[in-house]
Design an enzyme around this catalytic site. Structure first.
Site, PDB file in Angstrom:
ATOM      1  N   VAL A  31       0.797  -1.370   0.082  1.00  0.00           N
ATOM      2  CA  VAL A  31       0.173  -0.076   0.049  1.00  0.00           C
ATOM      3  C   VAL A  31       0.596   1.110   0.142  1.00  0.00           C
ATOM      4  CG1 VAL A  31      -1.753   1.401   1.260  1.00  0.00           C
ATOM      5  CG2 VAL A  31      -1.861  -1.399   1.047  1.00  0.00           C
ATOM      6  N   ILE A  67      11.470  -0.224  13.139  1.00  0.00           N
ATOM      7  CA  ILE A  67      10.488   0.412  13.892  1.00  0.00           C
ATOM      8  C   ILE A  67      10.124  -0.462  15.370  1.00  0.00           C
ATOM      9  CG2 ILE A  67       7.954   1.229  13.674  1.00  0.00           C
ATOM     10  CD1 ILE A  67       8.270   1.035  10.848  1.00  0.00           C
ATOM     11  N   CYS A  86       1.776   3.694   7.108  1.00  0.00           N
ATOM     12  CA  CYS A  86       1.511   2.301   6.442  1.00  0.00           C
ATOM     13  C   CYS A  86       2.071   1.294   7.192  1.00  0.00           C
ATOM     14  CB  CYS A  86       1.516   2.578   5.012  1.00  0.00           C
ATOM     15  SG  CYS A  86       0.675   3.740   4.197  1.00  0.00           S
ATOM     16  N   ALA A  87       3.288   1.656   7.710  1.00  0.00           N
ATOM     17  CA  ALA A  87       4.353   0.592   7.961  1.00  0.00           C
ATOM     18  C   ALA A  87       3.793  -0.313   9.192  1.00  0.00           C
ATOM     19  CB  ALA A  87       5.753   1.000   8.370  1.00  0.00           C
ATOM     20  N   ALA A  88       4.011  -1.837   9.103  1.00  0.00           N
ATOM     21  CA  ALA A  88       3.392  -2.482  10.021  1.00  0.00           C
ATOM     22  C   ALA A  88       4.214  -3.782  10.029  1.00  0.00           C
ATOM     23  CB  ALA A  88       1.844  -2.661  10.051  1.00  0.00           C
ATOM     24  N   ARG A  89       3.747  -4.769  11.034  1.00  0.00           N
ATOM     25  CA  ARG A  89       4.286  -6.229  10.877  1.00  0.00           C
ATOM     26  C   ARG A  89       2.922  -7.011  10.836  1.00  0.00           C
ATOM     27  NH1 ARG A  89       8.959  -9.430  14.393  1.00  0.00           N
ATOM     28  NH2 ARG A  89       8.837 -11.391  12.867  1.00  0.00           N
ATOM     29  N   TYR A 156      -2.467 -10.225  14.796  1.00  0.00           N
ATOM     30  CA  TYR A 156      -2.236  -8.841  14.203  1.00  0.00           C
ATOM     31  C   TYR A 156      -3.393  -7.990  14.375  1.00  0.00           C
ATOM     32  CZ  TYR A 156      -2.051  -6.166  10.074  1.00  0.00           C
ATOM     33  OH  TYR A 156      -2.031  -5.012   9.058  1.00  0.00           O
TER      34      TYR A 156
END
Length: 330
Positions: A31, A67, A86-89, A156
């Site tokens: 994304v 992060i 937008c960054a995530a694990r 998550y």
């Protein structure tokens, strides 16, 4: 019309300096990469992006490093009016860590709230958080709405819900506006995850026992999700709101597979096996979760975005699926 702090800040700037200064995190993700590209071609936005690791001496992006609660975002957030996180694990192999939820929390909760706190200090006016419809749940009978009771379906989604709660508390304590967007399955060119698996199944021409599935699932085309995010950048009514994203058209798994095959120009080799029999077989084989994604329903109601923002998905599902394969056909 009531104006948000961000809108007043933008309108106080002279016409010659109307660019909105934006930071997008995770621009090497599915994304984030598409959002960054779209923003860079629009003259009204001055956009910077972060990645976890710079390679090959690239100076296009900012290196955020890992992060977590210790990440220093000062260089990235300075001078920005909007942060789009937008960054995530998104994936953890459970057998490789002792506490998977703790690993999700390091990035998705602690890392997010650390970024948001530094954004407040830097004077950021609006923080847009890309969450997940999994916060609402992973199956339903009636479409999810933004005011429904959260019921995170997995670790998550649980970490995303915890992050949302922390961000909402921060927004209450400060002047920074918060926008939360919860997308369902996102599809587009080279999409990862479940959609990518469906594409590979069709591409290989495998006969699939999914020709009689009558569920209903909401999806969102990558272009539609990006369009909603961009709408939320400076729309005054988006301030401190949660929005569900979607195409506004729900498909059964059978209809989705046929649509993918049509967009690829390939036959859909679907065998009409009763869904109950598939569910039984999946349970016996220990694939209950996979069966739920293929056979269960998950619908979202996007009325709030339509009514509050005047937003409508620019692409139909058919158009979105076509875009998935246009590059490969050229």
């Amino acid at each position: 019309m009531s104006y948000s702090l961000l809108q007043m800040s933008i309108e106080s700037v002279s016409m010659g300096e109307m660019s909105v200064h934006i930071l997008v995190t995770g621009v090497n993700g599915f994304v984030g990469a598409h959002l960054f590209r779209e923003l860079t071609v629009r003259r009204t936005f001055d956009v910077a992006g972060t990645v976890r690791k710079i390679t090959g001496g690239d100076t296009t992006f900012i290196d955020s490093g890992a992060i977590d609660i210790n990440t220093n975002w000062s260089a990235a957030v300075t001078g920005k009016q909007v942060v789009i996180h937008c960054a995530a694990r998104a994936h953890i192999i459970k057998d490789e860590v002792k506490d998977p939820l703790a690993e999700y929390r390091k990035v998705n909760v602690d890392g997010t709230l650390n970024l948001a706190r530094q954004a407040v200090i830097a004077g950021v006016k609006r923080f847009i958080f890309i969450s997940s419809v999994g916060v609402n749940g992973n199956i339903n009978i009636h479409p999810f709405t933004e005011d429904g009771q959260p019921n995170p379906a997995d670790l998550y989604a649980h970490s995303k819900w915890e992050a949302e709660q922390g961000l909402q508390q921060l927004a209450c304590e400060t002047e920074m506006e918060l926008v939360v967007i919860r997308p369902p399955l996102v599809y587009g060119p080279d999409a990862p995850g479940n959609f990518g698996r469906l594409v590979r199944w069709v591409e290989k021409g495998l006969p699939l026992p999914l020709g009689a599935v009558h569920n209903k699932r909401s999806l969102v085309a990558l272009d539609n999700l990006v369009d909603l995010i961009i709408t939320c950048i400076d729309h005054p009514a988006a301030a401190n709101q949660v929005f569900l994203a979607g195409d506004g058209e729900d498909l059964s798994t059978t209809e989705l597979l046929r649509g993918v095959a049509r967009a690829m120009g390939k036959p859909a080799r679907l065998i009409p096996v009763p869904a109950g029999l598939l569910q039984f077989g999946a349970t016996v084989l220990g694939k209950k979760a996979m069966a739920q994604r293929l056979l269960g329903s998950l619908q979202v109601d996007i009325s709030k975005a339509r009514e509050l923002l005047g937003w409508n998905p620019p692409l139909t599902v058919e158009e979105g699926l076509k875009r998935c394969f246009e590059t490969k056909k050229d």
